[in-house]
Design a protein around this motif. Structure first.
Motif, PDB file in Angstrom:
ATOM      1  N   PHE A 195      16.952  38.349  30.362  1.00 61.42           N
ATOM      2  CA  PHE A 195      17.086  39.543  31.192  1.00 61.42           C
ATOM      3  C   PHE A 195      17.787  40.630  30.371  1.00 61.42           C
ATOM      4  CE2 PHE A 195      17.252  35.969  34.223  1.00 61.42           C
ATOM      5  CZ  PHE A 195      16.171  36.295  35.040  1.00 61.42           C
ATOM      6  N   PRO A 196      17.241  41.838  30.301  1.00 63.51           N
ATOM      7  CA  PRO A 196      17.871  42.916  29.541  1.00 63.51           C
ATOM      8  C   PRO A 196      19.012  43.547  30.332  1.00 63.51           C
ATOM      9  CG  PRO A 196      15.862  43.710  30.557  1.00 63.51           C
ATOM     10  CD  PRO A 196      15.953  42.240  30.902  1.00 63.51           C
ATOM     11  N   ILE A 197      20.030  42.746  30.571  1.00 64.97           N
ATOM     12  CA  ILE A 197      21.119  43.121  31.476  1.00 64.97           C
ATOM     13  C   ILE A 197      22.446  42.798  30.805  1.00 64.97           C
ATOM     14  CG2 ILE A 197      22.195  42.521  33.706  1.00 64.97           C
ATOM     15  CD1 ILE A 197      19.365  41.913  34.753  1.00 64.97           C
ATOM     16  N   GLN A 198      23.419  43.659  31.032  1.00 66.32           N
ATOM     17  CA  GLN A 198      24.777  43.449  30.527  1.00 66.32           C
ATOM     18  C   GLN A 198      25.601  42.676  31.558  1.00 66.32           C
ATOM     19  OE1 GLN A 198      25.906  44.621  27.368  1.00 66.32           O
ATOM     20  NE2 GLN A 198      23.691  44.904  27.201  1.00 66.32           N
ATOM     21  N   VAL A 199      26.445  41.769  31.073  1.00 70.55           N
ATOM     22  CA  VAL A 199      27.401  41.060  31.929  1.00 70.55           C
ATOM     23  C   VAL A 199      28.756  41.700  31.708  1.00 70.55           C
ATOM     24  CG1 VAL A 199      28.527  38.847  32.375  1.00 70.55           C
ATOM     25  CG2 VAL A 199      26.066  38.926  31.883  1.00 70.55           C
ATOM     26  N   LYS A 200      29.341  42.195  32.801  1.00 71.41           N
ATOM     27  CA  LYS A 200      30.596  42.952  32.744  1.00 71.41           C
ATOM     28  C   LYS A 200      31.722  42.166  33.401  1.00 71.41           C
ATOM     29  CE  LYS A 200      28.676  46.967  31.445  1.00 71.41           C
ATOM     30  NZ  LYS A 200      29.017  47.679  30.245  1.00 71.41           N
ATOM     31  N   LYS A 201      32.945  42.493  33.025  1.00 75.93           N
ATOM     32  CA  LYS A 201      34.127  41.915  33.672  1.00 75.93           C
ATOM     33  C   LYS A 201      34.498  42.786  34.865  1.00 75.93           C
ATOM     34  CE  LYS A 201      38.793  40.283  32.541  1.00 75.93           C
ATOM     35  NZ  LYS A 201      39.089  39.385  33.426  1.00 75.93           N
ATOM     36  N   PHE A 202      34.833  42.150  35.978  1.00 75.40           N
ATOM     37  CA  PHE A 202      35.313  42.917  37.118  1.00 75.40           C
ATOM     38  C   PHE A 202      36.551  43.713  36.695  1.00 75.40           C
ATOM     39  CE2 PHE A 202      33.157  39.690  39.900  1.00 75.40           C
ATOM     40  CZ  PHE A 202      32.353  40.596  40.585  1.00 75.40           C
ATOM     41  N   PRO A 203      36.802  44.841  37.346  1.00 75.56           N
ATOM     42  CA  PRO A 203      38.012  45.605  37.015  1.00 75.56           C
ATOM     43  C   PRO A 203      39.245  44.718  37.091  1.00 75.56           C
ATOM     44  CG  PRO A 203      36.629  46.816  38.558  1.00 75.56           C
ATOM     45  CD  PRO A 203      36.022  45.446  38.420  1.00 75.56           C
ATOM     46  N   PRO A 204      40.221  44.953  36.238  1.00 72.54           N
ATOM     47  CA  PRO A 204      41.403  44.076  36.179  1.00 72.54           C
ATOM     48  C   PRO A 204      42.349  44.306  37.346  1.00 72.54           C
ATOM     49  CG  PRO A 204      41.641  45.883  34.636  1.00 72.54           C
ATOM     50  CD  PRO A 204      40.273  46.016  35.243  1.00 72.54           C
ATOM     51  N   LEU A 205      41.904  43.900  38.508  1.00 71.22           N
ATOM     52  CA  LEU A 205      42.717  44.023  39.714  1.00 71.22           C
ATOM     53  C   LEU A 205      43.247  42.648  40.105  1.00 71.22           C
ATOM     54  CD1 LEU A 205      40.355  46.390  41.728  1.00 71.22           C
ATOM     55  CD2 LEU A 205      42.334  47.033  40.378  1.00 71.22           C
ATOM     56  N   ASP A 206      44.115  42.630  41.101  1.00 74.88           N
ATOM     57  CA  ASP A 206      44.670  41.349  41.533  1.00 74.88           C
ATOM     58  C   ASP A 206      43.648  40.535  42.328  1.00 74.88           C
ATOM     59  OD1 ASP A 206      44.576  42.914  43.793  1.00 74.88           O
ATOM     60  OD2 ASP A 206      46.643  42.545  44.402  1.00 74.88           O
ATOM     61  N   LYS A 207      42.423  41.062  42.490  1.00 73.10           N
ATOM     62  CA  LYS A 207      41.399  40.355  43.256  1.00 73.10           C
ATOM     63  C   LYS A 207      40.399  39.642  42.350  1.00 73.10           C
ATOM     64  CE  LYS A 207      41.736  43.550  47.107  1.00 73.10           C
ATOM     65  NZ  LYS A 207      41.050  44.514  47.967  1.00 73.10           N
ATOM     66  N   VAL A 208      40.750  39.442  41.103  1.00 78.24           N
ATOM     67  CA  VAL A 208      39.865  38.757  40.159  1.00 78.24           C
ATOM     68  C   VAL A 208      40.538  37.443  39.778  1.00 78.24           C
ATOM     69  CG1 VAL A 208      38.843  38.881  37.862  1.00 78.24           C
ATOM     70  CG2 VAL A 208      38.909  40.919  39.306  1.00 78.24           C
ATOM     71  N   PRO A 209      39.831  36.326  39.731  1.00 80.21           N
ATOM     72  CA  PRO A 209      38.383  36.225  39.888  1.00 80.21           C
ATOM     73  C   PRO A 209      37.938  36.356  41.342  1.00 80.21           C
ATOM     74  CG  PRO A 209      39.306  34.042  39.621  1.00 80.21           C
ATOM     75  CD  PRO A 209      40.447  35.022  39.430  1.00 80.21           C
ATOM     76  N   HIS A 210      36.647  36.586  41.502  1.00 83.62           N
ATOM     77  CA  HIS A 210      36.008  36.610  42.812  1.00 83.62           C
ATOM     78  C   HIS A 210      35.800  35.157  43.236  1.00 83.62           C
ATOM     79  CE1 HIS A 210      31.945  37.414  45.054  1.00 83.62           C
ATOM     80  NE2 HIS A 210      32.932  37.223  45.910  1.00 83.62           N
ATOM     81  N   VAL A 211      36.561  34.720  44.220  1.00 83.61           N
ATOM     82  CA  VAL A 211      36.457  33.347  44.718  1.00 83.61           C
ATOM     83  C   VAL A 211      36.258  33.413  46.222  1.00 83.61           C
ATOM     84  CG1 VAL A 211      37.608  31.120  44.987  1.00 83.61           C
ATOM     85  CG2 VAL A 211      38.004  32.480  42.931  1.00 83.61           C
ATOM     86  N   GLY A 212      35.188  32.808  46.692  1.00 81.44           N
ATOM     87  CA  GLY A 212      34.984  32.737  48.131  1.00 81.44           C
ATOM     88  C   GLY A 212      33.554  33.029  48.533  1.00 81.44           C
ATOM     89  N   TRP A 213      33.388  33.281  49.823  1.00 84.92           N
ATOM     90  CA  TRP A 213      32.071  33.400  50.439  1.00 84.92           C
ATOM     91  C   TRP A 213      31.692  34.862  50.610  1.00 84.92           C
ATOM     92  CZ3 TRP A 213      29.293  28.997  51.599  1.00 84.92           C
ATOM     93  CH2 TRP A 213      29.996  27.794  51.478  1.00 84.92           C
ATOM     94  N   ASN A 214      30.480  35.200  50.197  1.00 84.42           N
ATOM     95  CA  ASN A 214      29.933  36.540  50.411  1.00 84.42           C
ATOM     96  C   ASN A 214      28.463  36.410  50.794  1.00 84.42           C
ATOM     97  OD1 ASN A 214      32.288  37.287  48.454  1.00 84.42           O
ATOM     98  ND2 ASN A 214      31.624  39.182  49.385  1.00 84.42           N
ATOM     99  N   ASN A 215      27.965  37.441  51.478  1.00 86.28           N
ATOM    100  CA  ASN A 215      26.551  37.406  51.849  1.00 86.28           C
ATOM    101  C   ASN A 215      25.695  38.044  50.763  1.00 86.28           C
ATOM    102  OD1 ASN A 215      27.734  39.928  52.624  1.00 86.28           O
ATOM    103  ND2 ASN A 215      25.885  40.376  53.773  1.00 86.28           N
ATOM    104  N   LEU A 216      24.405  37.737  50.830  1.00 87.88           N
ATOM    105  CA  LEU A 216      23.417  38.314  49.916  1.00 87.88           C
ATOM    106  C   LEU A 216      22.799  39.535  50.584  1.00 87.88           C
ATOM    107  CD1 LEU A 216      21.659  34.983  48.880  1.00 87.88           C
ATOM    108  CD2 LEU A 216      23.329  36.273  47.550  1.00 87.88           C
ATOM    109  N   GLU A 217      22.535  40.573  49.799  1.00 86.65           N
ATOM    110  CA  GLU A 217      21.937  41.797  50.321  1.00 86.65           C
ATOM    111  C   GLU A 217      20.665  42.099  49.534  1.00 86.65           C
ATOM    112  OE1 GLU A 217      25.076  44.625  49.775  1.00 86.65           O
ATOM    113  OE2 GLU A 217      26.399  43.611  51.192  1.00 86.65           O
ATOM    114  N   ASN A 218      19.802  42.934  50.149  1.00 90.20           N
ATOM    115  CA  ASN A 218      18.574  43.396  49.487  1.00 90.20           C
ATOM    116  C   ASN A 218      17.724  42.214  48.988  1.00 90.20           C
ATOM    117  OD1 ASN A 218      19.489  46.184  49.698  1.00 90.20           O
ATOM    118  ND2 ASN A 218      20.969  45.607  48.130  1.00 90.20           N
ATOM    119  N   ILE A 219      17.574  41.225  49.843  1.00 87.33           N
ATOM    120  CA  ILE A 219      16.846  39.991  49.493  1.00 87.33           C
ATOM    121  C   ILE A 219      15.363  40.297  49.282  1.00 87.33           C
ATOM    122  CG2 ILE A 219      16.071  37.787  50.455  1.00 87.33           C
ATOM    123  CD1 ILE A 219      18.845  37.596  51.800  1.00 87.33           C
TER     124      ILE A 219
END
Length: 194
Positions: free
Chosen positions: A98-122
């Motif tokens: 995939f011609p896509i870049q993998v980025k780091k989430f902004p360095p906030l206190d909410k990283v890493p992203h752990v937990g449940w989220n929904n999928l959008e634009n399926i």
């Protein structure tokens, strides 16, 4: 049906094997190119660090093999990120499916992203019977950017990112379907039916 799970010294392999067993599939964990080539489906799971994972793939020549496969292929978590062109994690050149870049989430206190989220634009048969009300389980600090052609579902956490990708025979998911209850079971089942 023969299902190969690519072994490349990353975590999260046993939970994928157990999830497939619950679906009645006995998968084989292997880094043998011949076994991977003859499999009907290939799964590329992972938890870990991008540069060491890519180093192992290159040492075993699995990087070249993966790019040559034509059966349905499913990258999960780190497996999705490694299918992209480049990761900010230790400035790692990845497989480039995939011609896509993998980025780091902004360095906030909410990283890493752990937990449940929904999928959008399926938008994919891989997500048949999965709705935007269904939730999937994430554990990650890096994410694949959105792509107008290859993103088949997105999620928002600090940024909108590619929750799932699809190009030719390659599918990839940032969340862990094997840990995502009924929604994850549907996604794995749909992949096995491809």
């Amino acid at each position: 049906m023969e299902v190969a799970i690519i072994k490349y010294n990353s975590g999260n392999v046993l939970s994928v094997l157990y999830a497939l067993e619950r679906l009645g599939v006995q998968a084989k964990l292997t880094d043998d190119p011949e076994e991977i080539k003859k499999a009907d489906k290939v799964i590329f799971p992972g938890q870990g660090e991008a540069s060491s994972a890519m180093k192992y793939l290159r040492e075993k020549k699995l990087d070249l093999l993966i790019k040559d496969l034509d059966q349905p292929f499913f990258g999960i978590c780190l497996g999705q990120q490694l299918l992209c062109s480049h990761s900010e994690e230790n400035d790692t050149s990845c497989l480039g499916i995939f011609p896509i870049q993998v980025k780091k989430f902004p360095p906030l206190d909410k990283v890493p992203h752990v937990g449940w989220n929904n999928l959008e634009n399926i938008n994919s048969p891989l997500l048949a019977e999965v709705t935007e009300e269904d939730y999937v389980y994430y554990v990650h600090s890096y994410y694949a950017e959105l792509h107008p052609e290859y993103t088949i579902a997105s999620t928002h956490y600090l940024e909108d990112f590619s929750a799932l990708l699809h190009k030719d025979n390659y599918y990839a998911m940032q969340a862990h379907p094997e840990k995502s209850s009924l929604a994850g079971q549907k996604i794995l089942t749909n992949f096995l039916k491809l």
